[in-house]
Scaffold this motif. Structure first.
Motif, PDB file in Angstrom:
ATOM      1  N   HIS A 108      43.558 -39.614 -52.094  1.00 29.95           N
ATOM      2  CA  HIS A 108      43.966 -39.349 -53.480  1.00 29.95           C
ATOM      3  C   HIS A 108      42.786 -38.802 -54.289  1.00 29.95           C
ATOM      4  O   HIS A 108      42.941 -37.839 -55.053  1.00 29.95           O
ATOM      5  N   THR A 109      41.601 -39.432 -54.113  1.00 30.22           N
ATOM      6  CA  THR A 109      40.415 -38.983 -54.852  1.00 30.22           C
ATOM      7  C   THR A 109      40.080 -37.532 -54.510  1.00 30.22           C
ATOM      8  O   THR A 109      39.765 -36.722 -55.394  1.00 30.22           O
ATOM      9  N   ARG A 110      40.172 -37.189 -53.215  1.00 24.41           N
ATOM     10  CA  ARG A 110      39.884 -35.820 -52.789  1.00 24.41           C
ATOM     11  C   ARG A 110      40.898 -34.834 -53.360  1.00 24.41           C
ATOM     12  O   ARG A 110      40.544 -33.744 -53.812  1.00 24.41           O
TER      13      ARG A 110
ATOM     14  N   LYS B   8      29.373 -22.744 -67.098  1.00 25.54           N
ATOM     15  CA  LYS B   8      29.931 -23.568 -68.177  1.00 25.54           C
ATOM     16  C   LYS B   8      31.136 -24.391 -67.726  1.00 25.54           C
ATOM     17  O   LYS B   8      31.545 -25.314 -68.420  1.00 25.54           O
ATOM     18  N   SER B   9      31.720 -24.057 -66.588  1.00 25.64           N
ATOM     19  CA  SER B   9      32.927 -24.754 -66.130  1.00 25.64           C
ATOM     20  C   SER B   9      32.652 -26.172 -65.657  1.00 25.64           C
ATOM     21  O   SER B   9      33.568 -26.987 -65.543  1.00 25.64           O
ATOM     22  N   GLY B  10      31.364 -26.486 -65.326  1.00 24.46           N
ATOM     23  CA  GLY B  10      31.047 -27.821 -64.831  1.00 24.46           C
ATOM     24  C   GLY B  10      31.264 -27.997 -63.341  1.00 24.46           C
ATOM     25  O   GLY B  10      31.149 -29.099 -62.824  1.00 24.46           O
ATOM     26  N   LEU B  11      31.594 -26.943 -62.630  1.00 22.05           N
ATOM     27  CA  LEU B  11      31.821 -27.019 -61.193  1.00 22.05           C
ATOM     28  C   LEU B  11      30.491 -27.089 -60.436  1.00 22.05           C
ATOM     29  O   LEU B  11      29.483 -26.537 -60.874  1.00 22.05           O
ATOM     30  N   SER B  12      30.507 -27.770 -59.294  1.00 19.22           N
ATOM     31  CA  SER B  12      29.374 -27.753 -58.367  1.00 19.22           C
ATOM     32  C   SER B  12      29.661 -26.687 -57.318  1.00 19.22           C
ATOM     33  O   SER B  12      30.586 -26.842 -56.521  1.00 19.22           O
ATOM     34  N   TYR B  13      28.895 -25.602 -57.303  1.00 13.09           N
ATOM     35  CA  TYR B  13      29.283 -24.449 -56.505  1.00 13.09           C
ATOM     36  C   TYR B  13      28.075 -23.691 -55.955  1.00 13.09           C
ATOM     37  O   TYR B  13      26.937 -23.870 -56.403  1.00 13.09           O
TER      38      TYR B  13
ATOM     39  N   GLU C 123      31.916 -21.001 -53.366  1.00 12.99           N
ATOM     40  CA  GLU C 123      32.197 -22.187 -52.559  1.00 12.99           C
ATOM     41  C   GLU C 123      32.032 -23.398 -53.464  1.00 12.99           C
ATOM     42  O   GLU C 123      30.939 -23.706 -53.908  1.00 12.99           O
ATOM     43  N   VAL C 124      33.123 -24.088 -53.770  1.00 11.31           N
ATOM     44  CA  VAL C 124      33.120 -25.215 -54.709  1.00 11.31           C
ATOM     45  C   VAL C 124      33.126 -26.521 -53.921  1.00 11.31           C
ATOM     46  O   VAL C 124      34.001 -26.765 -53.085  1.00 11.31           O
ATOM     47  N   ALA C 125      32.116 -27.369 -54.173  1.00 10.10           N
ATOM     48  CA  ALA C 125      32.048 -28.688 -53.516  1.00 10.10           C
ATOM     49  C   ALA C 125      32.981 -29.664 -54.220  1.00 10.10           C
ATOM     50  O   ALA C 125      33.060 -29.697 -55.451  1.00 10.10           O
ATOM     51  N   LEU C 126      33.718 -30.439 -53.459  1.00  5.74           N
ATOM     52  CA  LEU C 126      34.686 -31.405 -54.010  1.00  5.74           C
ATOM     53  C   LEU C 126      34.117 -32.826 -53.935  1.00  5.74           C
ATOM     54  O   LEU C 126      33.273 -33.133 -53.138  1.00  5.74           O
TER      55      LEU C 126
ATOM     56  N   GLU D 137      37.132 -29.367 -46.610  1.00  4.07           N
ATOM     57  CA  GLU D 137      36.859 -30.179 -47.797  1.00  4.07           C
ATOM     58  C   GLU D 137      36.094 -29.403 -48.871  1.00  4.07           C
ATOM     59  O   GLU D 137      35.391 -29.975 -49.689  1.00  4.07           O
ATOM     60  N   LYS D 138      36.252 -28.086 -48.866  1.00  7.10           N
ATOM     61  CA  LYS D 138      35.663 -27.246 -49.906  1.00  7.10           C
ATOM     62  C   LYS D 138      36.710 -26.253 -50.391  1.00  7.10           C
ATOM     63  O   LYS D 138      37.622 -25.883 -49.639  1.00  7.10           O
TER      64      LYS D 138
END
Length: 305
Positions: free
Chosen positions: A232-234, A285-290, A302-305, A264-265
Motif C-alpha cells: 500500500h505504501t509503495r 519545485k515538484s519535490g520529487l526525488s529523481y 527516473e523517479v525514486a519511490l 520500483e521506479k
C-alpha cells in the motif's frame, strides 16, 4: 429503487477544489476514500454481515479506526470499510461543513453501472472493472467522457447518520437522541434473541476464515498485513509521484510521451521544445526525488519511490 433529489451533487476526492456553498449538497465519495469488496456469505440477515466486516477487511486495512457498511446486491453483498475521520477532515478542508452536506454516497453504489471511462477531475478518470469502481490517471483514458453527476438517480444506499453522525451539528444530534434511544432498546431485545445463535455464528466465522484463506494465528495474519501495508505504501508513493508529474505546467508544444512503472521506479519521458531551460527548475519545485538525463528534444526522468 432510487431517490429523487434536486440538490446539487459533488464528487469528493483529495483533488476536489474548495467550495463555499450556501446550499446543501449530496456528496459522492471517491473510491480513494474507502475500501470495497464483493462478498458472498452464508448468513441471512444484513446485521449479521456487518458484524463480520472487521474480520473480512482486517488484512487490507492500515492501522486506524474504521467504520463499516454493506448492502445486498444479487446473491451477495457489497461491503465497505472507511475512515470517517479522514473523510470528515477532507470535507472540512474542501469547505463542506455540517450545514452543507445533505447525504453521503459511495461512488460504488452510484456509479458501478457506468460503461467506459468518465473524467472526475483534471487528472483522474473513473471506470468500472469487474463491477468495482476504480480511479485511473486520465492519461491512461484519453477517450474518457465527462461525468454528469446531476443526471444521476441516486440510490437508497447513502451512508446513514448513525454511521456518520459526527458530521451533524449538536442541535441535530439532540433531535436524533430520542430516536437512537428507542432503537437501542429495540436492538437490546434483538441482541437477546441473537445471543442464542452465537455458537452458529462462531462456526460460520470459522468457515469464512477457511473459505477466504485467512491464517489461524494472529501472528500469521499480522505478517500478511505487514506485507499488504508495504504494498500500500509503495502504491501511494507511486500515485503521489504520478500526480506531481501530471501537475507540471509544461509549455505549449511540450508533452509527456511515456510513463512506466519498472523496478520500483517511475520512468517518465518528456518531449521538449528547443527552449527547454525552464523544465528542470520546474521539476525541482515538484519535490520529487529523481535523476534526469537530457538528449536533443527530450528528457528522461527516473523517479525514486
Amino acid at each position: 429503487m432510487f431517490t429523487k433529489s434536486n440538490l446539487k451533487r459533488l464528487f469528493l476526492d483529495a483533488s476536489t477544489p474548495y467550495h463555499e456553498l450556501s446550499e446543501r449538497v449530496d456528496v459522492i465519495l471517491s473510491p480513494s476514500l474507502y475500501w470495497v469488496k464483493r462478498v458472498e456469505l452464508p448468513v441471512k440477515y444484513l446485521y449479521e454481515v456487518k458484524r463480520l466486516l472487521p474480520a473480512i477487511f482486517e488484512e487490507i486495512l492500515p492501522e486506524g479506526n474504521y467504520s463499516y457498511h454493506a448492502y445486498r446486491e444479487g446473491d451477495g453483498y457489497i461491503a465497505f470499510a472507511y475512515d470517517d475521520r479522514a473523510i470528515l477532515e477532507l470535507l472540512q478542508a474542501k469547505g463542506l461543513g455540517a450545514n452543507s452536506v445533505e447525504k453521503l454516497y459511495f461512488a460504488q453504489s452510484e456509479l458501478s453501472h457506468l460503461e467506459g471511462a468518465y473524467r472526475v477531475n483534471e487528472t483522474q478518470s473513473l471506470t468500472v472493472k469487474e463491477g468495482i469502481c476504480v480511479l485511473l490517471p486520465s492519461i491512461w483514458t484519453p477517450q474518457a467522457k465527462e461525468l454528469d453527476l446531476e443526471a444521476l438517480k441516486l440510490s437508497k444506499h447513502n451512508v446513514t447518520l448513525s454511521e456518520f453522525g459526527h458530521i451533524v451539528d449538536s442541535s441535530s444530534l439532540t433531535k436524533y437522541g430520542v430516536v437512537v434511544l428507542l432503537f437501542a432498546l429495540l436492538f437490546g431485545f434483538e441482541s437477546y434473541l441473537v445471543a442464542s445463535k452465537s455458537q452458529a455464528l462462531q462456526e460460520e466465522r470459522s468457515a469464512l476464515f477457511e473459505r477466504y484463506g485467512l491464517k489461524s494465528t494472529t501472528m500469521q495474519n499480522e505478517s500478511l498485513l505487514a506485507s499488504y501495508e508495504k504494498r500500500h505504501t509503495r502504491q501511494m508513493a507511486l500515485r503521489s509521484s504520478i500526480a506531481k508529474i501530471l501537475a507540471l505546467r509544461l509549455r505549449e508544444g511540450d508533452r509527456i510521451v511515456l510513463m512506466e512503472y519498472r523496478g520500483e521506479k517511475l520512468l517518465v519521458e518528456v518531449a521538449l521544445s528547443s527552449d527547454a531551460a525552464y523544465f528542470e527548475p520546474l521539476l525541482q519545485k515538484s519535490g520529487l526525488s529523481y535523476k534526469i538525463s537530457r538528449e536533443s528534444g527530450k528528457a528522461a526522468i527516473e523517479v525514486a519511490l
